[in-house]
Each structure stands twice: as structure tokens, then as C-alpha cells.
Design a protein around this motif. Sequence first.
Motif, short mmCIF file in Angstrom:
data_model
loop_
_atom_site.label_atom_id
_atom_site.label_comp_id
_atom_site.label_asym_id
_atom_site.label_seq_id
_atom_site.Cartn_x
_atom_site.Cartn_y
_atom_site.Cartn_z
N ALA A 100 38.35 68.14 22.86
CA ALA A 100 38.32 68.38 21.42
C ALA A 100 37.23 69.38 21.05
N ALA A 101 36.06 69.27 21.71
CA ALA A 101 34.98 70.21 21.44
C ALA A 101 35.42 71.64 21.72
N PHE A 102 36.06 71.85 22.87
CA PHE A 102 36.51 73.20 23.19
C PHE A 102 37.60 73.66 22.23
N ALA A 103 38.56 72.79 21.94
CA ALA A 103 39.68 73.18 21.07
C ALA A 103 39.20 73.63 19.69
N ILE A 104 38.20 72.92 19.15
CA ILE A 104 37.71 73.24 17.80
C ILE A 104 36.70 74.38 17.83
N HIS A 105 35.66 74.22 18.63
CA HIS A 105 34.53 75.13 18.55
C HIS A 105 34.84 76.51 19.12
N SER A 106 35.66 76.59 20.15
CA SER A 106 36.00 77.90 20.70
C SER A 106 36.67 78.76 19.65
N GLN A 107 37.51 78.15 18.84
CA GLN A 107 38.25 78.91 17.83
C GLN A 107 37.38 79.28 16.64
N ILE A 108 36.44 78.41 16.31
CA ILE A 108 35.51 78.75 15.22
C ILE A 108 34.61 79.90 15.64
N HIS A 109 34.08 79.84 16.85
CA HIS A 109 33.21 80.92 17.33
C HIS A 109 33.98 82.24 17.46
N GLU A 110 35.26 82.16 17.83
CA GLU A 110 36.05 83.38 17.94
C GLU A 110 36.38 83.96 16.58
N ALA A 111 36.71 83.11 15.63
CA ALA A 111 37.10 83.58 14.30
C ALA A 111 35.92 84.04 13.46
N ARG A 112 34.73 83.51 13.75
CA ARG A 112 33.55 83.80 12.94
C ARG A 112 32.42 84.36 13.81
N PRO A 113 32.40 85.67 14.05
CA PRO A 113 31.33 86.25 14.86
C PRO A 113 29.94 86.01 14.29
N ASP A 114 29.85 85.74 12.99
CA ASP A 114 28.55 85.49 12.36
C ASP A 114 28.02 84.10 12.68
N VAL A 115 28.87 83.20 13.13
CA VAL A 115 28.47 81.82 13.36
C VAL A 115 27.77 81.69 14.71
N ILE A 116 26.54 81.22 14.68
CA ILE A 116 25.79 80.93 15.91
C ILE A 116 26.03 79.50 16.35
N ALA A 117 26.17 78.59 15.40
CA ALA A 117 26.30 77.18 15.74
C ALA A 117 27.29 76.48 14.82
N ALA A 118 27.93 75.45 15.37
CA ALA A 118 28.86 74.63 14.60
C ALA A 118 28.63 73.17 14.95
N ALA A 119 28.74 72.30 13.96
CA ALA A 119 28.49 70.87 14.15
C ALA A 119 29.64 70.05 13.59
N HIS A 120 30.06 69.06 14.36
CA HIS A 120 31.13 68.17 13.92
C HIS A 120 30.89 66.80 14.53
N ALA A 121 31.03 65.76 13.73
CA ALA A 121 30.93 64.39 14.22
C ALA A 121 31.78 63.50 13.32
N HIS A 122 31.82 62.23 13.66
CA HIS A 122 32.61 61.28 12.88
C HIS A 122 31.68 60.33 12.13
N SER A 123 30.69 60.90 11.47
CA SER A 123 29.72 60.11 10.72
C SER A 123 30.42 59.36 9.58
N PHE A 124 29.85 58.23 9.20
CA PHE A 124 30.55 57.25 8.36
C PHE A 124 30.98 57.80 7.00
N TYR A 125 30.05 58.37 6.26
CA TYR A 125 30.39 58.77 4.89
C TYR A 125 31.26 60.03 4.87
N GLY A 126 31.04 60.92 5.83
CA GLY A 126 31.88 62.11 5.90
C GLY A 126 33.32 61.77 6.19
N LYS A 127 33.55 60.90 7.17
CA LYS A 127 34.93 60.55 7.50
C LYS A 127 35.56 59.69 6.40
N THR A 128 34.73 58.88 5.72
CA THR A 128 35.27 58.10 4.60
C THR A 128 35.71 59.01 3.46
N TRP A 129 34.85 59.98 3.11
CA TRP A 129 35.23 60.91 2.05
C TRP A 129 36.47 61.72 2.44
#
Length: 260
Positions: A100-129
Motif C-alpha cells: 500500500a505504501a508503494f502504491a500510494i506514495h510512488s504515485q504522489i511523488h511522481e505526480a508532484r515533483p515539489d513534494v519531498i514527503a508524504a504522510a498517511h496513517a489510519h489515525s482515529f479522528y482522521g479516519k472517523t471524519w
Amino acid sequence: MVQTSLVRPSSNPFQPPTFVSIESERRHRQERLAAAFRVFARLGFAQGLAGHITARDPELTDHFWVNPFGIHFSRIRVSDLILVNSEGQVVQGEGKVSQAAFAIHSQIHEARPDVIAAAHAHSFYGKTWSTLGRLLDPITQDSCAFYQDHALFDDFTGIVLETSEGKRIAQGLGKNKAAILRNHGILTVGHSVDEAAWWYIRLEDTAKAQLLAEAVGKPILIDHDIALNIQQRGGTHQAGWGGFQYLWDEITHDQPDLFD
């Protein structure tokens, strides 16, 4: 403790440092990445095997550093990080990369050359919202950092295992610094590891604030002009970088083994 070799760390907390070499910049990103995982663990964002933060390599720009699959965020050290190429192969370090990390982050880094870092997790309030299928509203000063600068990916199709799905998420993110992935969780990006991590923490907090506010009443929205002004001041790359610095100071003081 290993210290990154910098030309000079800026005295301005909103100004990232500059570097004397590619090696020193790489080491800096690795240190910040390991620290971000430790901070995420401390804040309760480690949810089983889910979650990943990536940092683009400063030299091999189609490669990124990421946490190896199966190691708890609280234990990650610089030496544990793995370097993954554009084909999903681990080219440096030991361990496996999350599909999942490769599937998501590889495409974000490819689509956004300006992006140095990307963060994703299943934290409680974010996934609830995320289950509401809505953008967050400008109801607090802090939430205005994301005003007109976060997107809704409104098409959940299950666990992300293919780069084609990652590409759709990257397209949904667009030029924004954050995205709500419906029925999934939240994701943030930045021009530094510090920024991406800080926006993730702030977005999780924003989701929590709105969920609690709506549980007891109807929040009063901040006017458009005021919200936009706050976003333009407090939602910048520099503000994101600066926001993480007190967390960096705390975690590196308490857990210096992350530099190993």
C-alpha cells in the motif's frame, strides 16, 4: 547522537537549513523521517501494519525512503529506513516495503515533483471524519491552515494495492497539501518531512475538533476573507516546517536512539 552537517541551521524557526552536500541533505531527511515516526507513535497514530511516511531521496529523485513493513513506529531508527525505487524494489536497507505504501506514495511523488514527503496513517479522528465524505470547515484558527487547500478523494474501492489506485489518489490530491480519503483516512504532503508530518498532526487535530463541535451543536464558520488570510499566513511551507520543530526537539531529547 549523529548530527547532520549543515551549512548553517537558520536562527529563524520558520526557515529550514541549507546543506553542504547531497549526503548531508539525505542524512537530514532520514533523521527527520525517523523522528516523525517516533512522534506519530507517541501521538497514537500507529495502527497495526497501516501507515507510512516517505521522504524523496535528494539525489535519486524517483526513489523514496520509507519505514520497513512490520516495524512499529516507536522503534524506527535511521538505520531501519529502506530506499525504494520507482519499480517498488528495495535498493538499500533491509526489510520489505508495504504494498500500500508503494502504491500510494510512488504515485504522489511522481505526480508532484515539489513534494519531498508524504504522510498517511489510519489515525482515529482522521479516519472517523473520512466516513462523512466531506471537507473540513474553517471553524477554528488552526483549521484555517487547510482552508481551500485540502481535497476529498470520494471514491473508496478497498485496500490500495495497485499503483493505478495510487494514481487516482494523487490526482484527487491535486495541488493541495492534504486529502481526506473517504472511508479510509487522511494524507498530507510537504516540501520537507517536517512539513508533511506537521500538517498530518494538524489535520488529525482539525478533524477531532470538528467532530466534537458538531456532536454538541452547529459550529460557527469563520468568514471567507478571514479564513483565507489565516491560510495564507499560517498554511505556508515555512509555517508547516516551523510547527514541527518543537516536536523534533522533544523527541530527539527523549529518544536519541532514533539517530542510530
